[in-house]
Design a protein around this motif. Structure first.
Motif, PDB file in Angstrom:
ATOM      1  N   GLY A 111      59.659  20.354  16.799  1.00  0.00           N
ATOM      2  CA  GLY A 111      60.471  21.698  16.120  1.00  0.00           C
ATOM      3  C   GLY A 111      61.323  21.539  15.169  1.00  0.00           C
ATOM      4  N   GLY A 112      61.573  20.222  14.787  1.00  0.00           N
ATOM      5  CA  GLY A 112      62.210  20.087  13.459  1.00  0.00           C
ATOM      6  C   GLY A 112      64.036  19.525  13.770  1.00  0.00           C
ATOM      7  N   ALA A 113      64.223  19.594  15.154  1.00  0.00           N
ATOM      8  CA  ALA A 113      65.645  19.444  15.518  1.00  0.00           C
ATOM      9  C   ALA A 113      65.795  17.950  15.230  1.00  0.00           C
ATOM     10  CB  ALA A 113      65.833  19.613  17.031  1.00  0.00           C
ATOM     11  N   LEU A 114      64.811  17.112  15.211  1.00  0.00           N
ATOM     12  CA  LEU A 114      64.734  15.690  14.848  1.00  0.00           C
ATOM     13  C   LEU A 114      64.032  15.184  13.725  1.00  0.00           C
ATOM     14  CD1 LEU A 114      64.896  13.934  18.364  1.00  0.00           C
ATOM     15  CD2 LEU A 114      66.771  14.158  16.957  1.00  0.00           C
ATOM     16  N   PRO A 115      64.503  15.546  12.512  1.00  0.00           N
ATOM     17  CA  PRO A 115      63.503  15.402  11.251  1.00  0.00           C
ATOM     18  C   PRO A 115      63.559  14.077  11.005  1.00  0.00           C
ATOM     19  CG  PRO A 115      65.730  16.010  10.923  1.00  0.00           C
ATOM     20  CD  PRO A 115      65.899  16.160  12.278  1.00  0.00           C
ATOM     21  N   ASP A 116      64.450  12.868  11.547  1.00  0.00           N
ATOM     22  CA  ASP A 116      64.339  11.686  11.043  1.00  0.00           C
ATOM     23  C   ASP A 116      63.150  10.846  12.011  1.00  0.00           C
ATOM     24  OD1 ASP A 116      64.702   9.043  10.128  1.00  0.00           O
ATOM     25  OD2 ASP A 116      66.775   9.320  10.488  1.00  0.00           O
ATOM     26  N   GLU A 117      62.097  10.336  11.307  1.00  0.00           N
ATOM     27  CA  GLU A 117      61.304   9.628  11.756  1.00  0.00           C
ATOM     28  C   GLU A 117      61.554   8.438  12.249  1.00  0.00           C
ATOM     29  OE1 GLU A 117      57.666   9.444   9.385  1.00  0.00           O
ATOM     30  OE2 GLU A 117      57.482  11.624   9.337  1.00  0.00           O
ATOM     31  N   SER A 118      62.762   7.739  11.788  1.00  0.00           N
ATOM     32  CA  SER A 118      63.079   6.415  12.293  1.00  0.00           C
ATOM     33  C   SER A 118      63.499   6.474  13.464  1.00  0.00           C
ATOM     34  CB  SER A 118      64.155   5.857  11.072  1.00  0.00           C
ATOM     35  OG  SER A 118      64.910   6.642  10.785  1.00  0.00           O
ATOM     36  N   LEU A 119      64.524   7.749  13.664  1.00  0.00           N
ATOM     37  CA  LEU A 119      65.213   7.961  15.113  1.00  0.00           C
ATOM     38  C   LEU A 119      64.102   8.149  16.014  1.00  0.00           C
ATOM     39  CD1 LEU A 119      67.773   8.349  16.540  1.00  0.00           C
ATOM     40  CD2 LEU A 119      67.823  10.799  15.862  1.00  0.00           C
ATOM     41  N   VAL A 120      63.203   8.904  15.714  1.00  0.00           N
ATOM     42  CA  VAL A 120      62.158   9.339  16.780  1.00  0.00           C
ATOM     43  C   VAL A 120      61.299   8.178  17.164  1.00  0.00           C
ATOM     44  CG1 VAL A 120      60.249  10.574  17.257  1.00  0.00           C
ATOM     45  CG2 VAL A 120      62.205  11.506  16.029  1.00  0.00           C
ATOM     46  N   ALA A 121      61.081   7.388  16.256  1.00  0.00           N
ATOM     47  CA  ALA A 121      60.317   5.950  16.484  1.00  0.00           C
ATOM     48  C   ALA A 121      61.099   5.124  17.524  1.00  0.00           C
ATOM     49  CB  ALA A 121      59.908   5.547  15.174  1.00  0.00           C
ATOM     50  N   SER A 122      62.380   4.916  17.023  1.00  0.00           N
ATOM     51  CA  SER A 122      63.084   4.018  17.806  1.00  0.00           C
ATOM     52  C   SER A 122      63.444   4.393  19.097  1.00  0.00           C
ATOM     53  CB  SER A 122      64.587   3.751  16.998  1.00  0.00           C
ATOM     54  OG  SER A 122      64.146   3.501  15.566  1.00  0.00           O
ATOM     55  N   LEU A 123      63.536   5.754  19.327  1.00  0.00           N
ATOM     56  CA  LEU A 123      63.739   6.064  20.654  1.00  0.00           C
ATOM     57  C   LEU A 123      62.586   5.909  21.318  1.00  0.00           C
ATOM     58  CD1 LEU A 123      66.020   9.104  19.800  1.00  0.00           C
ATOM     59  CD2 LEU A 123      66.592   7.360  21.058  1.00  0.00           C
ATOM     60  N   LEU A 124      61.420   6.329  21.057  1.00  0.00           N
ATOM     61  CA  LEU A 124      60.166   6.252  21.610  1.00  0.00           C
ATOM     62  C   LEU A 124      59.709   4.807  22.152  1.00  0.00           C
ATOM     63  CD1 LEU A 124      57.903   8.684  19.913  1.00  0.00           C
ATOM     64  CD2 LEU A 124      59.058   9.151  22.296  1.00  0.00           C
ATOM     65  N   ILE A 125      59.842   3.856  20.979  1.00  0.00           N
ATOM     66  CA  ILE A 125      59.204   2.496  21.065  1.00  0.00           C
ATOM     67  C   ILE A 125      60.272   1.694  21.872  1.00  0.00           C
ATOM     68  CG2 ILE A 125      58.540   0.522  19.933  1.00  0.00           C
ATOM     69  CD1 ILE A 125      57.771   2.479  17.571  1.00  0.00           C
ATOM     70  N   VAL A 126      61.554   1.721  21.373  1.00  0.00           N
ATOM     71  CA  VAL A 126      62.550   0.677  22.305  1.00  0.00           C
ATOM     72  C   VAL A 126      62.510   1.103  23.806  1.00  0.00           C
ATOM     73  CG1 VAL A 126      64.994  -0.106  22.296  1.00  0.00           C
ATOM     74  CG2 VAL A 126      63.685   0.317  20.242  1.00  0.00           C
ATOM     75  N   THR A 127      62.849   2.487  24.218  1.00  0.00           N
ATOM     76  CA  THR A 127      62.768   2.743  25.424  1.00  0.00           C
ATOM     77  C   THR A 127      61.631   2.732  26.305  1.00  0.00           C
ATOM     78  OG1 THR A 127      62.564   4.983  24.977  1.00  0.00           O
ATOM     79  CG2 THR A 127      64.594   4.606  24.973  1.00  0.00           C
ATOM     80  N   SER A 128      60.671   2.658  25.423  1.00  0.00           N
ATOM     81  CA  SER A 128      59.290   2.567  26.320  1.00  0.00           C
ATOM     82  C   SER A 128      59.153   0.891  26.416  1.00  0.00           C
ATOM     83  CB  SER A 128      57.946   3.047  25.637  1.00  0.00           C
ATOM     84  OG  SER A 128      58.059   4.353  25.190  1.00  0.00           O
ATOM     85  N   VAL A 129      59.426   0.106  25.485  1.00  0.00           N
ATOM     86  CA  VAL A 129      59.549  -1.215  25.838  1.00  0.00           C
ATOM     87  C   VAL A 129      60.188  -1.850  26.859  1.00  0.00           C
ATOM     88  CG1 VAL A 129      60.068  -3.577  24.599  1.00  0.00           C
ATOM     89  CG2 VAL A 129      58.824  -1.817  23.397  1.00  0.00           C
ATOM     90  N   PHE A 130      61.640  -1.186  26.951  1.00  0.00           N
ATOM     91  CA  PHE A 130      62.434  -1.687  28.107  1.00  0.00           C
ATOM     92  C   PHE A 130      61.892  -1.307  29.441  1.00  0.00           C
ATOM     93  CE2 PHE A 130      65.487  -2.768  24.697  1.00  0.00           C
ATOM     94  CZ  PHE A 130      66.053  -3.823  25.128  1.00  0.00           C
ATOM     95  N   THR A 131      61.191   0.000  29.331  1.00  0.00           N
ATOM     96  CA  THR A 131      60.648   0.573  30.897  1.00  0.00           C
ATOM     97  C   THR A 131      59.642  -0.329  31.242  1.00  0.00           C
ATOM     98  OG1 THR A 131      61.280   2.758  29.976  1.00  0.00           O
ATOM     99  CG2 THR A 131      59.274   2.444  31.605  1.00  0.00           C
ATOM    100  N   ALA A 132      58.683  -0.855  30.466  1.00  0.00           N
ATOM    101  CA  ALA A 132      57.530  -1.486  30.539  1.00  0.00           C
ATOM    102  C   ALA A 132      57.943  -2.947  30.995  1.00  0.00           C
ATOM    103  CB  ALA A 132      56.655  -1.954  29.290  1.00  0.00           C
ATOM    104  N   GLY A 133      58.726  -3.526  30.494  1.00  0.00           N
ATOM    105  CA  GLY A 133      59.200  -4.930  31.280  1.00  0.00           C
ATOM    106  C   GLY A 133      59.985  -4.655  32.398  1.00  0.00           C
ATOM    107  N   THR A 134      60.821  -3.649  32.882  1.00  0.00           N
ATOM    108  CA  THR A 134      61.236  -3.575  34.032  1.00  0.00           C
ATOM    109  C   THR A 134      60.367  -3.163  34.998  1.00  0.00           C
ATOM    110  OG1 THR A 134      63.059  -2.593  32.734  1.00  0.00           O
ATOM    111  CG2 THR A 134      63.179  -2.129  35.231  1.00  0.00           C
ATOM    112  N   LEU A 135      59.375  -2.280  34.623  1.00  0.00           N
ATOM    113  CA  LEU A 135      58.342  -2.077  35.780  1.00  0.00           C
ATOM    114  C   LEU A 135      57.517  -3.397  36.132  1.00  0.00           C
ATOM    115  CD1 LEU A 135      56.960   1.170  34.452  1.00  0.00           C
ATOM    116  CD2 LEU A 135      58.408   1.020  36.204  1.00  0.00           C
ATOM    117  N   VAL A 136      57.398  -4.220  35.132  1.00  0.00           N
ATOM    118  CA  VAL A 136      56.689  -5.396  35.330  1.00  0.00           C
ATOM    119  C   VAL A 136      57.394  -6.232  36.386  1.00  0.00           C
ATOM    120  CG1 VAL A 136      55.866  -7.725  34.557  1.00  0.00           C
ATOM    121  CG2 VAL A 136      55.349  -5.579  33.341  1.00  0.00           C
ATOM    122  N   LEU A 137      58.675  -6.204  36.466  1.00  0.00           N
ATOM    123  CA  LEU A 137      59.686  -7.199  37.306  1.00  0.00           C
ATOM    124  C   LEU A 137      59.161  -6.493  38.817  1.00  0.00           C
ATOM    125  CD1 LEU A 137      62.978  -7.134  35.682  1.00  0.00           C
ATOM    126  CD2 LEU A 137      61.293  -9.060  36.127  1.00  0.00           C
TER     127      LEU A 137
END
Length: 422
Positions: A111-137
């Protein structure tokens, strides 16, 4: 100094591994906050203009996600150590919250509210990485861990592709989460497995000690059965025969009762021999046994015991000191070395057993308090006019000292031989 470091040094090996693992994952929450917390506010040192509401919302999501990962990992490690149930509901809540957040971030990007691709990529990737590791525990099987990583990667990549950003962006997100999440999840899974193995080894060592005690009791019971079984049967038969002869008025009944008395006295003597053999210990055998047992447990054992001509009673009671002290070294604390020394003094003999890694516990070597093992050793040494001292001598070090005078005659079995076995 010991008061400052005792919280670590007094722990067993399993306790140290658990504490290290637990706080390692607890520190992942601040790491996530540091990694993502500043992204909604600035980019490359320049402030972002996302609006107050969106900036606060992103900061709250990062804070909530790190707190949720912290809670789930703590509960998961509690399940690994057997103290808590598996945190299934919390794990489902974390996975659901991450999926909804991925959809929201991808939608805001479209929708254009988050035009910065680096911010979007960081939010999606980093939170998903921490979620994956926590679920594995929270999981036990490797296959389920792989499913958790793959599911988290798809949850991050599919919203990117679904909101019209194209397959390349979705594929990049998928690969990034698979790589980062797979590496972090592997570390989490290995840490959980290592903690479980160390805990099992700790329980196996305690179980081995209890089984050794139970086996010795069974051996003693078999010896008593072998000694008393036949004699009691003969006594019962001869007593019955004596009753029958006495009722008939025959004088042979007296002879049978005399024989019963002889067998009973012989049985008493044999039981005393069994008990004496059970209670006596050979000093040389116990020293070699202590070296072998402690070495097998990974403890550096130094034995300095020259050959001394000692009375049998003194050797027996000192052998018991070595046996009990070795048991305490194995069962209490986390020692790395143990030193056993035997010395001839002017008026007797001195035996010392000292180990590091001592854990001060009530009833197990705590100053001013002794367990039943040390109390039993004092009774045995008292039979030969010996003394026993036990207590800490340095931070995390424990020493057992036995002194026996050789000028006083006596044997370790003197007091025992006076006992009457019912």
């Amino acid at each position: 100094m010991s008061a400052m470091t005792g919280w670590w040094t007094r722990r067993s090996a399993a306790g140290k591994v658990e504490l290290y693992t637990r706080w390692t994952f607890h520190l992942m929450a601040p790491v996530e906050l540091v990694t993502l917390g500043g992204l909604p506010l600035n980019s490359g040192g320049k402030p972002r203009d996302l609006g107050t509401g969106l900036t606060v919302g992103l900061l709250l999501w990062v804070l909530a996600h790190s707190a949720l990962c912290w809670t789930v990992s703590s509960r998961a490690l509690g399940h690994t150590t057997g103290r808590r149930a598996r945190p299934v509901r919390l794990a489902v809540a974390l996975a659901t919250a991450t999926l909804l957040a991925d959809l929201a971030v991808a939608g805001l990007w479209a929708g254009g509210a988050l035009p910065d691709e680096s911010l979007v990529a960081s939010l999606l990737i980093v939170t998903s990485v921490f979620t994956a590791g926590t679920l594995v525990l929270c999981l036990d099987r490797v296959r389920h861990m792989a499913y958790a990583v793959a599911g988290t990667a798809l949850a991050a990549a599919l919203p990117v592709a679904a909101f019209g950003h194209g397959a390349p962006e979705g594929l990049i997100t998928l690969v990034a989460v698979l790589a980062g999440g797979g590496a972090y999840a592997s570390a989490c899974g290995f840490s959980s497995w290592l903690l479980r193995v160390v805990q099992e080894l700790e329980r196996s060592r305690d179980l081995k000690a209890r089984l050794a005690v139970a086996e010795e009791r069974l051996r003693f019971g078999r010896d008593l059965h072998d000694v008393m079984g036949r004699n009691l049967s003969v006594i019962a038969l001869k007593s019955e025969l004596a009753v029958q002869l006495t009722r008939r008025g025959r004088p042979e009944g007296v002879d049978q009762m005399v024989e019963v008395q002889r067998i009973a006295q012989e049985s008493q003597r044999e039981v005393r021999e069994v008990v004496r053999g059970y209670r006596e210990a050979d000093l040389r055998v116990e020293l070699e046994g202590a070296r072998g047992v402690l070495g097998a447990a990974g403890i550096d054992c130094a034995v300095d015991a020259p050959a001394l001509e000692l009375p049998a009673g003194v050797q027996s009671v000192l052998g018991w000191v070595v046996r009990e002290a070795t048991t305490n070294v194995l069962r209490h604390g986390d020692p790395g070395r143990c030193a056993i020394a035997l010395r001839r003094t002017a008026d007797g003999v001195l035996l010392t057993v000292e180990n590091d890694g001592a854990v001060v516990r009530d009833g197990a070597g705590a100053p001013g308090r002794t367990g039943s093992g040390l109390a039993g050793l004092r009774e045995r040494l008292g039979a030969v006019d010996g003394t026993l001292e036990a207590g800490p001598v340095a931070p995390q070090s424990f020493r057992v000292t036995a002194r026996v005078p050789l000028a006083v005659p006596g044997t370790a079995g003197t007091r025992q031989e006076k006992e009457t076995v019912a």
